[in-house]
Write an enzyme that holds these catalytic residues in place. Structure first.
Site, mmCIF file in Angstrom:
data_model
loop_
_atom_site.group_PDB
_atom_site.id
_atom_site.type_symbol
_atom_site.label_atom_id
_atom_site.label_comp_id
_atom_site.label_asym_id
_atom_site.label_seq_id
_atom_site.Cartn_x
_atom_site.Cartn_y
_atom_site.Cartn_z
ATOM 1 C CG ASP A 87 -1.932 -1.019 1.296
ATOM 2 O OD1 ASP A 87 -1.925 -1.913 0.429
ATOM 3 O OD2 ASP A 87 -2.779 -0.965 2.209
ATOM 4 C CG HIS A 101 2.487 0.019 4.306
ATOM 5 N ND1 HIS A 101 2.289 -0.912 5.294
ATOM 6 C CD2 HIS A 101 1.331 0.729 4.212
ATOM 7 C CE1 HIS A 101 1.066 -0.787 5.792
ATOM 8 N NE2 HIS A 101 0.456 0.202 5.157
HETATM 9 ZN ZN LIG Z 1 -2.410 3.057 3.351
#
Ligand SMILES: [Zn+2]
Length: 302
Positions: free
Chosen positions: A61, A218
């Site tokens: 993400d 991430h």
């Molecule tokens: Zn996020």
């Protein structure tokens, strides 16, 4: 917002749960409307695991960022594909990185325009967050993602209703690496070794046939990417298939432009050649779209 973003959308089935202002706590153990942020409630339509066996949905993400390039280098070397949930406003600075990820056959998906908590937004604001992100992604790579992940996992039945009306598929996760905590310089309440320990448990469970996780990682920070580079070889060495979510679901429609006739695979993805030459390096256009989207969202917030 651009009024055309509302045209053709049937919002009549969207539940009328109240907007939840940021910071409003969850009272009790349950909230109305299956609010994930309250009690990790998941709806049947939320995807949080691969069907298996021995599958691992790899997701990142918050990109594209300058650090995404190191992750793409690593994944290229190992011929591993992932699902990348993209923050629309970050495409304005990094369209070339997004283009590279798409060409490398990673699945490109939506993570809102401004990384806001969606239950704090009106229906129209949610549509703007999704639509502007779809628009800027299409301008960069020529296709319109149909998969999305809500920032912070913040979703309830009202948000789900809006997303369903837009034809979007919600992807959550069932294993959180907590890699984002690495960015805080090893605070006393967090031990980086916990990530490795958790991954070992998840790998063992997947090998035993007890799990087929979708993991949350991430590509925003160096620390998070470094951790991914450490862990991913351990997953593949255990004989587990590391896949984009759309592939483990055997879904032939990752993008609105897909006609559904061709199944994408990591080794032979049916990547469209739709990247338009007119879209390349038009930074002025990106800046314009970015400003318009920010203006739209701010107008609704105020
Ligand atoms: Zn996020």
């Amino acid at each position: 917002m651009d009024p055309s973003q509302l045209s053709g959308l049937d919002l009549s089935k969207v539940p009328s749960h109240a907007i939840r202002p940021k910071g409003v706590p969850c009272v009790g153990n349950k909230a109305d409307g299956c609010w994930w942020s309250c009690d990790q409630c998941k709806a049947p339509t939320d995807v949080s695991r691969c069907p298996g066996p021995k599958q691992w949905g790899l997701t990142f993400d918050d990109g594209p960022s300058g650090n995404t390039t190191a992750l793409l280098d690593f994944l290229d070397q190992r011929n591993i594909k992932a699902t990348l949930f993209i923050v629309g406003s970050r495409v304005t600075d990094n369209p070339d990185i997004l283009r590279r990820a798409y060409k490398a056959k990673h699945q490109i998906a939506i993570h809102t325009w401004s990384h806001t908590a969606l239950t704090s937004q009106s229906n129209e604001q949610i549509i703007a967050e999704m639509s502007w992100t779809q628009k800027i992604i299409k301008s960069a790579i020529g296709v319109t993602p149909l998969y999305m992940r809500p920032p912070y996992g913040d979703i309830d039945d009202r948000v789900r209703g809006v997303l369903a009306a837009m034809g979007l598929k919600v992807i959550l996760w069932d294993r959180d690496t907590n890699d984002w905590r690495l960015n805080f310089g090893n605070p006393t309440n967090y031990n980086p070794a916990w990530i490795s320990g958790n991954e070992t448990k998840w790998i063992d469970a997947t090998v035993r046939g007890e799990d087929n996780p979708i993991t949350l990682e991430h590509d925003l920070t160096v620390e998070g990417i470094r951790e991914a580079m450490t862990v991913i070889p351990r997953i593949t060495d255990a004989g587990i298939s590391v896949l984009p979510v759309g592939e483990c679901l055997k879904d032939s429609r990752w993008y609105a432009e897909d006609d559904g006739s061709e199944l994408r695979t990591s080794s032979a993805g049916a990547i469209s050649s739709a990247i338009s030459s007119t879209c390349r390096s038009e930074r002025g256009w990106y800046a314009t779209v970015g400003l318009m989207a920010v203006y739209t969202i701010v107008m609704f917030v105020l």
